[in-house]
Design a protein around this motif. Structure first.
Motif, PDB file in Angstrom:
ATOM      1  N   ARG A   1       0.855  -1.181   0.000  1.00  0.00           N
ATOM      2  CA  ARG A   1       0.000   0.000   0.000  1.00  0.00           C
ATOM      3  C   ARG A   1       0.892   1.231   0.000  1.00  0.00           C
ATOM      4  O   ARG A   1       2.119   1.133   0.147  1.00  0.00           O
TER       5      ARG A   1
ATOM      6  N   LEU B   1      -3.547   1.732  -4.387  1.00  0.00           N
ATOM      7  CA  LEU B   1      -2.627   1.575  -3.261  1.00  0.00           C
ATOM      8  C   LEU B   1      -3.122   2.256  -1.987  1.00  0.00           C
ATOM      9  O   LEU B   1      -2.442   2.225  -0.964  1.00  0.00           O
TER      10      LEU B   1
ATOM     11  N   TRP C   1      -5.422   1.088  -0.366  1.00  0.00           N
ATOM     12  CA  TRP C   1      -5.735  -0.077   0.447  1.00  0.00           C
ATOM     13  C   TRP C   1      -4.718  -1.173   0.169  1.00  0.00           C
ATOM     14  O   TRP C   1      -4.153  -1.243  -0.932  1.00  0.00           O
TER      15      TRP C   1
ATOM     16  N   THR D   1       5.834   3.078  -1.414  1.00  0.00           N
ATOM     17  CA  THR D   1       4.993   1.957  -0.952  1.00  0.00           C
ATOM     18  C   THR D   1       5.661   1.248   0.226  1.00  0.00           C
ATOM     19  O   THR D   1       6.875   1.345   0.426  1.00  0.00           O
TER      20      THR D   1
END
Length: 211
Positions: A135, A174, A176, A207
């Motif tokens: 995420r 992303l 979630w 991320t």
């Protein structure tokens, strides 16, 4: 949502491009043996560069370059040869002044760019595990910039400039935790493009693993 026209018979290829930070000038020193790069990040010197290195930096000063298209003095392409390796080695040494851009061969412009913002910035594409959920980093901010978006985080030494909606589709998922495989299935994009966008975002530190 516009679907990119790509088929198994004629897939759209992704291109990985290289350029120098805006306002970075490339020139020779007085002796003509050292390339000097002067710009927002200060000054860098490349001693006795090979002809292909000098050509790469000259072209990167003008805009994004596909390194595989560089030519050696004898006219052969650099890809797959030692010259290509030499160019990459030099670029890694000055990665804090190098912009990495993802593009698609549909002539509609770049998809996204990863831009260094720190003196110790070093970028490498990340290949994420297909089944491991990821995420956005919680401290990431997304802002509108011109006709695109800016994805950045104060703790990271790169920012990501989103030029096309395809990249923003990936960014939106992303929000979630989601696996790369699930993103490929969810988006009307070539799998190679979706995974490349993820690789650039992960390489820029945008991320984190999610469980």
């Amino acid at each position: 949502m516009t679907v990119i026209p790509a088929t198994e018979d004629s897939p759209l290829r992704v291109h990985h491009l290289w350029s120098l930070l805006e306002d970075t000038a490339v020139g020779w020193d007085e002796e003509g043996r050292t390339l000097v790069l002067s710009g927002p990040q200060g000054t860098e010197r490349v001693e006795d560069p090979a002809p292909a290195v000098a050509e790469a930096l000259r072209r990167m000063e003008l805009g994004p370059v596909l390194l595989a298209n560089l030519e050696q003095p004898d006219g052969a392409t650099a890809a797959g040869h030692d010259t290509y390796t030499v160019v990459l080695s030099v670029l890694r040494g000055i990665s804090h002044v190098v912009i990495r851009t993802l593009s698609l061969e549909d002539f509609k412009g770049p998809v996204l760019s990863v831009v260094p913002v720190g003196r110790t910035a070093s970028f490498s594409l990340v290949r994420l595990s297909a089944q491991r959920r990821v995420r956005l980093r919680p401290t990431v901010t997304i802002t509108v910039r011109g006709d695109g978006f800016l994805v950045q985080c104060r703790s990271q030494e790169h920012r990501v400039e989103i030029h096309r909606p395809e990249a923003m589709w990936v960014v939106s998922l992303l929000a979630w935790p989601m696996t790369p495989d699930a993103m490929v299935e969810s988006l009307p994009l070539p799998a190679e493009l979706t995974l490349a966008i993820l690789g650039y975002l992960a390489g820029a530190g945008m991320t984190v693993a999610a469980g």
